[in-house]
Scaffold this motif. Structure first.
Motif, short mmCIF file in Angstrom:
data_model
loop_
_atom_site.label_atom_id
_atom_site.label_comp_id
_atom_site.label_asym_id
_atom_site.label_seq_id
_atom_site.Cartn_x
_atom_site.Cartn_y
_atom_site.Cartn_z
N THR A 159 0.85 -1.19 0.00
CA THR A 159 0.00 0.00 0.00
C THR A 159 0.88 1.23 0.00
OG1 THR A 159 -0.10 0.14 2.41
CG2 THR A 159 -1.73 -1.27 1.31
N LEU A 160 0.31 2.36 -0.29
CA LEU A 160 1.05 3.63 -0.31
C LEU A 160 1.63 3.94 1.06
CD1 LEU A 160 1.91 6.15 -1.82
CD2 LEU A 160 -0.31 7.18 -1.27
N VAL A 161 0.88 3.63 2.08
CA VAL A 161 1.35 3.90 3.45
C VAL A 161 2.57 3.05 3.77
CG1 VAL A 161 0.75 3.77 5.89
CG2 VAL A 161 -0.93 4.59 4.22
N GLU A 162 2.51 1.77 3.37
CA GLU A 162 3.65 0.89 3.62
C GLU A 162 4.90 1.36 2.88
OE1 GLU A 162 1.37 -3.38 4.34
OE2 GLU A 162 1.86 -2.72 2.29
N MET A 163 4.71 1.82 1.67
CA MET A 163 5.86 2.32 0.91
C MET A 163 6.46 3.56 1.55
SD MET A 163 4.57 1.81 -3.04
CE MET A 163 6.09 2.47 -3.68
N ILE A 164 5.64 4.46 2.03
CA ILE A 164 6.14 5.68 2.68
C ILE A 164 6.90 5.33 3.95
CG2 ILE A 164 5.45 7.79 3.85
CD1 ILE A 164 3.14 8.01 1.84
N ILE A 165 6.35 4.40 4.72
CA ILE A 165 7.02 3.98 5.96
C ILE A 165 8.38 3.37 5.65
CG2 ILE A 165 6.89 2.39 7.90
CD1 ILE A 165 3.86 2.80 7.90
N THR A 166 8.41 2.53 4.61
CA THR A 166 9.67 1.89 4.22
C THR A 166 10.71 2.92 3.81
OG1 THR A 166 8.48 -0.08 3.48
CG2 THR A 166 10.72 0.23 2.65
N ILE A 167 10.29 3.90 3.01
CA ILE A 167 11.21 4.94 2.57
C ILE A 167 11.76 5.73 3.75
CG2 ILE A 167 11.39 7.09 1.25
CD1 ILE A 167 9.37 5.88 -0.73
N VAL A 168 10.88 6.04 4.70
CA VAL A 168 11.30 6.80 5.88
C VAL A 168 12.31 6.00 6.70
CG1 VAL A 168 10.53 7.78 8.07
CG2 VAL A 168 9.21 8.17 5.99
N LEU A 169 12.02 4.69 6.89
CA LEU A 169 12.93 3.85 7.67
C LEU A 169 14.29 3.72 6.99
CD1 LEU A 169 10.48 1.03 8.84
CD2 LEU A 169 11.44 2.89 10.21
N VAL A 170 14.26 3.52 5.65
CA VAL A 170 15.52 3.43 4.92
C VAL A 170 16.32 4.72 5.04
CG1 VAL A 170 16.54 3.19 2.63
CG2 VAL A 170 14.70 1.66 3.33
N GLY A 171 15.61 5.84 4.95
CA GLY A 171 16.29 7.13 5.10
C GLY A 171 16.92 7.30 6.47
N ILE A 172 16.18 6.87 7.51
CA ILE A 172 16.71 6.99 8.88
C ILE A 172 17.95 6.12 9.04
CG2 ILE A 172 16.25 6.49 11.30
CD1 ILE A 172 13.32 7.24 10.75
N VAL A 173 17.85 4.87 8.54
CA VAL A 173 19.01 3.97 8.64
C VAL A 173 20.20 4.52 7.86
CG1 VAL A 173 19.86 1.67 8.06
CG2 VAL A 173 17.58 1.94 9.04
N GLY A 174 19.95 5.07 6.65
CA GLY A 174 21.02 5.65 5.85
C GLY A 174 21.68 6.83 6.53
#
Length: 283
Positions: free
Chosen positions: A8-23
């Motif tokens: 879902t769009l929400v899941e994609m946004i959450i994933t992007i945010v988490l990847v950004g935080i980890v990066g």
């Protein structure tokens, strides 16, 4: 009818945010390590360049003709020159007692300029210059009365010497060396110089603005440490360069002390090395 699974769009946004935080966290952890590695590499490179340059200068100084070290302030920078040698030894001062007619002793007043050498002369060729009894820089750079180019070298009877040297010129040497010593100067590198060119200090980016050059000229060429042509670059990014030479006085006047200082700068990294060398001025 099958149900299609996906994000879902929400899941994609959450994933992007988490990847950004980890990066971002990894960047904060890795960046200082990379910067430290680069700084250490730059510093090690500067130390290696400075150490190599100083060792090369000291090597040339220690193999130079006695009393040939000369310091001059030129428009291009501080110049240190010397006359290098490739060989040396002792010459015969008296005829051989058992075979005087075959042996040839060195005679300052002779006109044929042939004498026997009691030591081998490796790496010496026709055109190289024999220097005997050099007492000052003027003897080498101005009067040049204590030197002559080699015309030929032969092998005499082993019982009277190792090498027989014949010189090009018939003009007598000015003096005889008390220790019967002579040195040989290569014809292609008669005068070697080190020039602190470009001045001391740094550029806007932090790099040293000067260059340490190694120059070569003939004894008859005018000017010290000439920059014409393509002098060899010994060290770049030089921020501090200086030579200090003092000859001892009194009973120890046949020795001297040379102090070398070389500072290099690359960005925010810099290194300064100093070295001293005792200079033997016994002809």
């Amino acid at each position: 009818m099958k149900r299609t699974h996906g994000f879902t769009l929400v899941e994609m946004i959450i994933t992007i945010v988490l990847v950004g935080i980890v990066g971002a966290i990894l960047t904060l952890q890795i960046k200082p390590a990379l910067q430290s590695y680069q700084s250490v590499a730059r510093r090690a490179n500067l130390v290696n360049q400075a150490d190599t340059a100083i060792k090369r200068m000291v090597t040339d100084v220690r193999s130079a003709v006695p009393n040939s070290l000369n310091m001059t302030a030129t428009p291009a920078g501080i110049c240190m020159e010397m006359v290098p040698t490739v060989a040396g030894g002792r010459y015969r001062v008296e005829p051989d007692t058992t075979n005087p007619d075959a042996s040839r002793a060195y005679d300052p007043g002779a006109t044929d300029k042939v004498f026997d050498v009691l030591t081998a002369l490796p790496n010496v060729a026709r055109g190289d210059i024999v220097v005997i009894g050099n007492q000052s820089t003027d003897d080498l750079y101005k009067t040049r009365s204590n030197m002559a180019p080699i015309k030929a070298m032969t092998a005499p009877d082993a019982s009277i010497g190792v090498v027989r040297v014949e010189l090009e010129t018939s003009a007598p040497f000015s003096a005889r060396d008390d220790g019967a010593r002579f040195v040989v100067v290569p014809q292609n590198q008669q005068v070697v110089g080190y020039l602190c060119a470009g001045g001391n200090g740094r550029l806007a980016g932090g790099d040293g603005k000067g260059t340490l050059l190694r120059t070569v000229r003939k004894l008859t060429d005018p000017g010290q440490c000439p920059t014409a042509g393509t002098p060899a670059v010994v060290a770049s990014k030089v921020a501090d360069c200086g030579f200090v030479y003092r000859e001892s006085e009194g009973a120890t006047q046949q020795s001297g002390y040379l102090q070398l200082r070389l500072g290099l700068a690359n960005g925010d990294e810099s290194v300064t090395l100093t070295a001293g060398a005792h200079v033997e001025n016994v002809p």
